[in-house]
Design a protein around this motif. Structure first.
Motif, PDB file in Angstrom:
ATOM      1  N   SER A  56      -9.717  -2.264   3.302  1.00 34.94           N
ATOM      2  CA  SER A  56      -9.894  -2.682   1.913  1.00 34.94           C
ATOM      3  C   SER A  56     -11.008  -3.705   1.862  1.00 34.94           C
ATOM      4  O   SER A  56     -11.603  -4.069   2.881  1.00 34.94           O
ATOM      5  CB  SER A  56      -8.600  -3.307   1.374  1.00 34.94           C
ATOM      6  OG  SER A  56      -8.354  -4.535   2.040  1.00 34.94           O
ATOM      7  N   GLY A  96      -5.067  -1.171  -6.039  1.00 34.87           N
ATOM      8  CA  GLY A  96      -3.618  -1.352  -6.071  1.00 34.87           C
ATOM      9  C   GLY A  96      -3.209  -2.172  -7.288  1.00 34.87           C
ATOM     10  O   GLY A  96      -3.946  -2.270  -8.271  1.00 34.87           O
ATOM     11  N   TRP A 140      -5.351  -1.947   7.317  1.00 34.66           N
ATOM     12  CA  TRP A 140      -5.474  -2.378   5.926  1.00 34.66           C
ATOM     13  C   TRP A 140      -6.932  -2.265   5.500  1.00 34.66           C
ATOM     14  O   TRP A 140      -7.594  -3.246   5.275  1.00 34.66           O
ATOM     15  CB  TRP A 140      -4.965  -3.811   5.792  1.00 34.66           C
ATOM     16  CG  TRP A 140      -4.722  -4.254   4.390  1.00 34.66           C
ATOM     17  CD1 TRP A 140      -4.135  -3.570   3.386  1.00 34.66           C
ATOM     18  CD2 TRP A 140      -5.090  -5.526   3.842  1.00 34.66           C
ATOM     19  NE1 TRP A 140      -4.088  -4.324   2.237  1.00 34.66           N
ATOM     20  CE2 TRP A 140      -4.661  -5.537   2.492  1.00 34.66           C
ATOM     21  CE3 TRP A 140      -5.708  -6.659   4.343  1.00 34.66           C
ATOM     22  CZ2 TRP A 140      -4.850  -6.626   1.652  1.00 34.66           C
ATOM     23  CZ3 TRP A 140      -5.893  -7.751   3.512  1.00 34.66           C
ATOM     24  CH2 TRP A 140      -5.462  -7.735   2.172  1.00 34.66           C
ATOM     25  N   ASN A 146       0.800  -1.228   0.000  1.00 35.79           N
ATOM     26  CA  ASN A 146       0.000   0.000   0.000  1.00 35.79           C
ATOM     27  C   ASN A 146       0.826   1.269   0.000  1.00 35.79           C
ATOM     28  O   ASN A 146       0.273   2.366   0.059  1.00 35.79           O
ATOM     29  CB  ASN A 146      -0.924   0.018   1.227  1.00 35.79           C
ATOM     30  CG  ASN A 146      -1.943  -1.098   1.199  1.00 35.79           C
ATOM     31  OD1 ASN A 146      -2.490  -1.388   0.141  1.00 35.79           O
ATOM     32  ND2 ASN A 146      -2.179  -1.734   2.325  1.00 35.79           N
TER      33      ASN A 146
END
Length: 269
Positions: A63, A94, A61, A45
């Motif tokens: 996501s 990403g 995180w 990231n």
């Protein structure tokens, strides 16, 4: 200088090992807050590891994978064993990267290890795409003759979903008559030989078909056969056309012979 002063502590050696690994490592404490992150995780990231410390993993995180990871962590803690999860990192904006995530309970917390399996996943995608583009049916059977992969043409011919075929012993799927015909070819392939054959086969799901096939051994690094790549083409239309042409040729030959005999008889008369 004491031995303790001369040698690094276990924690130091563990930290060095975690920094050296190619995996992305998060260590969580008993409250599931990030206690350690190795430097490799910055590739995921673009966030420096120290920014994660003290956060819950799903806060660190945020996501589409956060909730599945949270459930996996809870499962690992409840069962006391490692639980695995697959996640596509590309879904979060990403890099298009497939991650294999192992969550392992520890006495003082949880270890979450992310492993990049993108190359393996792409190779599998390529295999699937290639297998679907060929004209015939493509399958892989292990050394016990159990289907481990088959392309969509199996479903098209037999009307059985691929998911139900994979994991099935070939003899149970194709039936005893066809297995009796195919097994000698399969055994030769398991013996390390590339075998080509064509024969009439009768299937419980598709009836009588004329099949042309190639069975090729798949060998491991030790040279031993691990399974069989099988490519089979349903060639019944060509075979029936050939048989029809032979029948027509035979009828023409018989008619010509009959006409010739009739003409000879007329001359003699």
């Amino acid at each position: 200088m004491t031995n303790e002063q001369a040698a690094p502590s276990i924690d130091d050696r563990l930290r060095a090992a975690l920094e050296a690994t190619s995996d992305y490592v998060f260590l969580l404490d008993r409250d599931l807050r990030v206690d350690f992150v190795n430097r490799r995780t910055e590739e995921l990231n673009g966030v420096e590891p120290h920014h994660y410390e003290g956060l819950l993993l799903w806060e660190a995180w945020p996501s589409s994978g956060a909730e599945p990871v949270r459930r996996t962590v809870e499962e690992a803690r409840q069962t006391g064993r490692t639980v695995r999860l697959l996640h596509n990192h590309g879904a979060d904006g990403g890099l298009d990267r497939w991650l294999e995530i192992d969550v392992s309970p520890m006495p003082d917390g949880v270890a979450v290890i992310f492993r990049d399996i993108t190359q393996r996943w792409l190779e599998q995608d390529l295999l699937r795409a290639t297998a679907e583009s060929v004209q015939g049916m493509v399958a892989y059977l292990d050394k016990d003759l159990v289907y481990r992969f088959c392309n969509g043409r199996y479903e098209k011919l037999f009307g059985v979903p691929v998911e139900r075929i994979v994991g099935t012993f070939i003899g149970d799927f194709v039936g005893p008559e066809t297995f009796a015909r195919a097994n000698p070819h399969l055994q030769r392939a398991l013996g390390g030989e590339v075998v080509r054959y064509e024969s009439w086969m009768t299937y419980p799901q598709a009836g009588r078909r004329y099949m042309r096939g190639t069975s090729s051994p798949r060998k491991g690094p030790d040279g031993r056969v691990k399974g069989i790549f099988a490519q089979v083409l349903d060639d019944i239309e060509r075979r029936l056309a050939e048989e029809l042409r032979r029948e027509q040729d035979e009828k023409l030959r018989q008619n010509q012979e009959s006409l010739s005999l009739t003409m000879k008889a007329g001359k003699m008369g």
